[in-house]
Motif scaffolding. Structure first.
Motif, mmCIF file in Angstrom:
data_model
loop_
_atom_site.group_PDB
_atom_site.id
_atom_site.type_symbol
_atom_site.label_atom_id
_atom_site.label_comp_id
_atom_site.label_asym_id
_atom_site.label_seq_id
_atom_site.Cartn_x
_atom_site.Cartn_y
_atom_site.Cartn_z
ATOM 1 N N ALA A 281 -16.910 -6.147 5.281
ATOM 2 C CA ALA A 281 -15.980 -5.174 5.872
ATOM 3 C C ALA A 281 -16.712 -3.896 6.266
ATOM 4 N N ILE A 282 -17.652 -3.456 5.460
ATOM 5 C CA ILE A 282 -18.419 -2.253 5.792
ATOM 6 C C ILE A 282 -19.269 -2.503 7.031
ATOM 7 N N SER A 283 -19.978 -3.635 7.060
ATOM 8 C CA SER A 283 -20.861 -3.927 8.197
ATOM 9 C C SER A 283 -20.087 -4.125 9.496
ATOM 10 N N GLU A 284 -18.863 -4.612 9.408
ATOM 11 C CA GLU A 284 -18.038 -4.822 10.603
ATOM 12 C C GLU A 284 -17.207 -3.594 10.961
ATOM 13 N N GLY A 285 -17.261 -2.568 10.119
ATOM 14 C CA GLY A 285 -16.529 -1.334 10.392
ATOM 15 C C GLY A 285 -15.059 -1.390 10.031
ATOM 16 N N HIS A 286 -14.652 -2.354 9.204
ATOM 17 C CA HIS A 286 -13.250 -2.509 8.832
ATOM 18 C C HIS A 286 -12.915 -1.902 7.470
ATOM 19 N N PHE A 287 -13.917 -1.442 6.764
ATOM 20 C CA PHE A 287 -13.692 -0.921 5.412
ATOM 21 C C PHE A 287 -13.123 0.493 5.494
ATOM 22 N N THR A 288 -12.002 0.711 4.838
ATOM 23 C CA THR A 288 -11.413 2.048 4.814
ATOM 24 C C THR A 288 -11.364 2.555 3.375
ATOM 25 N N VAL A 289 -11.640 3.830 3.248
ATOM 26 C CA VAL A 289 -11.640 4.459 1.929
ATOM 27 C C VAL A 289 -10.289 5.118 1.726
ATOM 28 N N ASN A 290 -9.691 4.880 0.569
ATOM 29 C CA ASN A 290 -8.435 5.512 0.218
ATOM 30 C C ASN A 290 -8.776 6.756 -0.621
ATOM 31 N N PRO A 291 -8.776 7.950 -0.008
ATOM 32 C CA PRO A 291 -9.206 9.161 -0.729
ATOM 33 C C PRO A 291 -8.356 9.451 -1.965
ATOM 34 N N GLY A 292 -7.075 9.132 -1.928
ATOM 35 C CA GLY A 292 -6.212 9.352 -3.081
ATOM 36 C C GLY A 292 -6.636 8.506 -4.264
ATOM 37 N N LYS A 293 -6.969 7.246 -3.990
ATOM 38 C CA LYS A 293 -7.398 6.347 -5.056
ATOM 39 C C LYS A 293 -8.747 6.792 -5.633
ATOM 40 N N ASP B 177 -8.061 9.884 -7.781
ATOM 41 C CA ASP B 177 -7.434 9.488 -9.048
ATOM 42 C C ASP B 177 -8.458 8.887 -10.008
ATOM 43 N N GLY B 178 -9.339 8.051 -9.479
ATOM 44 C CA GLY B 178 -10.384 7.443 -10.304
ATOM 45 C C GLY B 178 -11.328 8.483 -10.875
ATOM 46 N N LEU B 179 -11.694 9.450 -10.050
ATOM 47 C CA LEU B 179 -12.572 10.533 -10.516
ATOM 48 C C LEU B 179 -11.902 11.344 -11.614
ATOM 49 N N LEU B 180 -10.641 11.698 -11.395
ATOM 50 C CA LEU B 180 -9.906 12.468 -12.404
ATOM 51 C C LEU B 180 -9.759 11.694 -13.713
ATOM 52 N N ASP B 181 -9.493 10.394 -13.626
ATOM 53 C CA ASP B 181 -9.392 9.569 -14.833
ATOM 54 C C ASP B 181 -10.718 9.560 -15.597
ATOM 55 N N THR B 182 -11.815 9.456 -14.852
ATOM 56 C CA THR B 182 -13.134 9.452 -15.483
ATOM 57 C C THR B 182 -13.411 10.777 -16.178
#
Length: 106
Positions: free
Chosen positions: A76-88, A91-96
């Motif tokens: 997905a990254i190499s084909e340009g289809h990967f999208t990052v969900n900034p909220g997720k 949230d992961g950073l805050l949990d850590t």
């Protein structure tokens, strides 16, 4: 100026030799001999050791990550289809951070 070492230690005693105590008692930090090991744990100790070795073998064959999922993400990254969900991600950073802070207090 000369510095002298006047501290007496048990460093010259062989490993496994008890310094003072009851017969058969191990000194702190000493390594038991084979005969001491057998008398301390006996058959139960051997059985536990065999079980631990079996568990280690099984865990050694288990993948730590999902290789198929990793390949999907790479594609997905190499084909340009990967999208990052900034909220997720946030949230992961805050949990850590919360987990690290909680561990620091405990």
């Amino acid at each position: 100026m000369q510095i002298e070492n006047n501290i007496k230690t048990n460093a010259t005693k062989p490993i496994g030799e008890a310094s003072a105590g009851k017969p058969g008692q191990m000194a702190v930090g000493s390594v038991p001999s084979k005969s001491q090991n057998a008398s301390v744990g006996g058959k139960d100790s051997v059985q536990l050791s065999i079980q631990l070795q079996s568990i280690e073998k099984k865990l050694g064959n288990v993948e730590v990550f999902d290789a198929v999922r990793v390949e999907e993400i790479k594609r997905a990254i190499s084909e340009g289809h990967f999208t990052v969900n900034p909220g997720k991600v946030a949230d992961g950073l805050l949990d850590t951070v919360r987990d690290l802070i909680h561990r620091g207090k405990g």
